[in-house]
Design a protein around this motif. Structure first.
Motif, mmCIF file in Angstrom:
data_model
loop_
_atom_site.group_PDB
_atom_site.id
_atom_site.type_symbol
_atom_site.label_atom_id
_atom_site.label_comp_id
_atom_site.label_asym_id
_atom_site.label_seq_id
_atom_site.Cartn_x
_atom_site.Cartn_y
_atom_site.Cartn_z
ATOM 1 N N TYR A 1 0.885 -1.173 0.000
ATOM 2 C CA TYR A 1 0.000 0.000 0.000
ATOM 3 C C TYR A 1 0.919 1.218 0.000
ATOM 4 O O TYR A 1 1.524 1.546 1.022
ATOM 5 N N SER A 2 1.014 1.887 -1.167
ATOM 6 C CA SER A 2 2.127 2.817 -1.285
ATOM 7 C C SER A 2 2.009 3.733 -2.486
ATOM 8 O O SER A 2 0.916 4.082 -2.929
ATOM 9 N N MET A 3 3.180 4.083 -3.026
ATOM 10 C CA MET A 3 3.338 4.927 -4.207
ATOM 11 C C MET A 3 4.489 4.333 -5.016
ATOM 12 O O MET A 3 5.028 3.290 -4.654
ATOM 13 N N SER A 4 4.885 4.984 -6.102
ATOM 14 C CA SER A 4 5.869 4.392 -7.009
ATOM 15 C C SER A 4 7.187 4.046 -6.317
ATOM 16 O O SER A 4 7.811 3.029 -6.630
ATOM 17 N N PHE A 5 7.633 4.869 -5.369
ATOM 18 C CA PHE A 5 8.907 4.608 -4.706
ATOM 19 C C PHE A 5 8.907 3.245 -4.011
ATOM 20 O O PHE A 5 9.872 2.487 -4.108
ATOM 21 N N VAL A 6 7.831 2.941 -3.299
ATOM 22 C CA VAL A 6 7.760 1.661 -2.593
ATOM 23 C C VAL A 6 7.471 0.535 -3.578
ATOM 24 O O VAL A 6 7.953 -0.595 -3.401
ATOM 25 N N ASN A 7 6.693 0.817 -4.620
ATOM 26 C CA ASN A 7 6.521 -0.183 -5.677
ATOM 27 C C ASN A 7 7.880 -0.635 -6.207
ATOM 28 O O ASN A 7 8.114 -1.823 -6.431
ATOM 29 N N HIS A 8 8.787 0.332 -6.394
ATOM 30 C CA HIS A 8 10.120 0.000 -6.904
ATOM 31 C C HIS A 8 10.872 -0.910 -5.934
ATOM 32 O O HIS A 8 11.590 -1.822 -6.352
ATOM 33 N N VAL A 9 10.715 -0.670 -4.649
ATOM 34 C CA VAL A 9 11.369 -1.513 -3.638
ATOM 35 C C VAL A 9 10.834 -2.933 -3.727
ATOM 36 O O VAL A 9 11.599 -3.915 -3.748
ATOM 37 N N LEU A 10 9.519 -3.083 -3.777
ATOM 38 C CA LEU A 10 8.910 -4.416 -3.810
ATOM 39 C C LEU A 10 9.187 -5.126 -5.131
ATOM 40 O O LEU A 10 9.383 -6.348 -5.152
ATOM 41 N N GLY B 1 -0.781 4.957 -5.508
ATOM 42 C CA GLY B 1 -1.202 6.165 -6.201
ATOM 43 C C GLY B 1 -0.006 7.064 -6.393
ATOM 44 O O GLY B 1 0.956 6.994 -5.612
ATOM 45 N N PRO B 2 -0.006 7.922 -7.410
ATOM 46 C CA PRO B 2 1.136 8.806 -7.646
ATOM 47 C C PRO B 2 1.369 9.765 -6.482
ATOM 48 O O PRO B 2 0.474 10.507 -6.095
ATOM 49 N N ALA B 3 2.568 9.695 -5.912
ATOM 50 C CA ALA B 3 2.937 10.543 -4.766
ATOM 51 C C ALA B 3 1.929 10.438 -3.630
ATOM 52 O O ALA B 3 1.713 11.399 -2.890
ATOM 53 N N ALA B 4 1.314 9.280 -3.480
ATOM 54 C CA ALA B 4 0.258 9.109 -2.476
ATOM 55 C C ALA B 4 0.778 9.416 -1.074
ATOM 56 O O ALA B 4 1.767 8.826 -0.634
ATOM 57 N N PRO B 5 0.118 10.324 -0.353
ATOM 58 C CA PRO B 5 0.541 10.646 1.006
ATOM 59 C C PRO B 5 0.153 9.526 1.975
ATOM 60 O O PRO B 5 -0.629 8.623 1.620
#
Length: 362
Positions: free
Chosen positions: A96-105, A122-126
């Motif tokens: 449950y995240s944004m692109s940065f964490v998607n990249h990690v996973l 979501g993009p830049a999801a807070p």
């Protein structure tokens, strides 16, 4: 007529003619590639938020169109459908995240192809958006899964918003999410947005004087710290390229000032984001453990405030919550660490993926 007044009128007339000429030239360049497309995009950044959203609705295939991205109602329907077809004997990584964490996973998945990764982002999801994704997706997780709550440092100001459209001026993706505030007796109070689907947002754009549109604007004024006339007001000025340049300059400065004010005090009265984040990670871990899942928090630090590790490491350690803090593996102040779009370079993502695998293997 005084000479000065004549000169002023002549100057205004010339500027108006120049503005019309620039608007005409941009119209001719619309849809073309190369340098012309970049020039059009430069002026397009200054459209009001309603203007940008209307353009996205009118041109759904435009590159960078984020109108239909990350709406929770659609996300949860897709997640439920996927969950129904899964192998119940095989645990999954639920992000449950944004692109940065998607990249990690995704990096972790490449290192260990046996992992099954289910991404919600979501993009830049807070953090309030990613936390809401986690809460709403609870029926679509099972015992043994790894639940991942992603927090991006640059998105923390978005905790004071109901939608990216208010605080991401240049790419105001309109997907919505709740605002969370500390409850008096502990826990969090959840304030839901009145608009929860792309269809509702389209209807508001088509009928800006409707009861729903007025109610939505009223909620944004009352709840969202970034809803401001600099970004939403006087959309009829979008016809003027000069006005768009002025709006962009003023809007960017106003948003930056609001961010600075919100981030100045982690326990400030308007947005005590430090306390909210501590309660979020605690509630995240409690729910995941209650459901027989492994909670993992991923703290992605980029340049600027706040320092997520300093803010949350004591809580994560005290409550024995597994976590990955990217600052432990990469200096976020190193400009060479990032690609041209602002994400971490692939080689660095691999290090983060390795750290994640180490954490879930404990």
């Amino acid at each position: 007529m005084p000479k000065l007044l004549k000169s002023l009128i002549a100057t205004i007339a010339c500027l108006a003619l120049l503005d019309v000429a620039v608007a005409g030239a941009l119209g001719l360049l619309q849809g073309r590639g190369g340098a012309g497309a970049k020039l059009v995009q430069f002026f397009d950044y200054g459209f009001s938020v309603p203007g940008k959203l209307k353009n996205w609705v009118a041109h759904p295939g435009t590159p960078g169109n984020l109108f239909d991205v990350a709406w929770r109602d659609a996300m949860m329907r897709k997640s439920a459908k996927r969950f129904a077809g899964e192998d119940p004997a095989r645990p999954e990584i639920r992000g449950y995240s944004m692109s940065f964490v998607n990249h990690v996973l995704e990096a972790a998945n490449k290192l260990d192809p046996n992992l099954v990764v289910d991404l919600h982002a979501g993009p830049a999801a807070p953090p309030n958006a990613t936390f809401a994704m986690f809460l709403d997706d609870r029926p679509n997780r099972r015992k043994g899964d790894v639940a991942v709550f992603g927090i991006l440092s640059s998105s923390v100001p978005g905790m004071a918003t109901l939608s990216n459209q208010t605080w991401m001026f240049e790419q105001p993706s309109p997907f919505t999410y709740p605002v969370f505030l500390p409850a008096a007796g502990g826990g969090l109070t959840r304030i839901e947005p009145l608009v929860e689907s792309a269809a509702q947002e389209r209807a508001i754009l088509q009928a800006p004087s409707s009861f729903t549109a007025r109610a939505w604007r009223g909620q944004l004024r009352d709840v969202d710290a970034f809803y401001m006339p600099e970004t939403f007001g006087l959309p009829w000025l979008d016809i003027s390229p000069f006005a768009r340049l002025v709006r962009r300059s003023v809007a960017v400065k106003s948003i930056a000032a609001t961010k600075e004010r919100l981030l100045a005090d982690p326990d400030g009265a308007h947005l005590p984001y430090g306390e909210i984040l501590r309660r979020m990670v605690g509630e995240f871990a409690r729910i995941a453990r209650q459901d027989g899942q492994i909670p993992v928090v991923v703290l992605v630090q980029v340049q600027g405030k706040p320092d997520l590790a300093a803010l949350l490491r004591p809580t994560l350690t005290a409550e024995r919550i597994r976590y990955v803090a990217t600052v432990d593996d990469q200096d976020p102040t190193d400009p060479e660490a990032y690609t041209s779009d602002g994400h971490y370079r692939p080689a660095i993502r691999v290090r983060f993926g390795q750290a994640f695998l180490k954490v879930i293997g404990q």
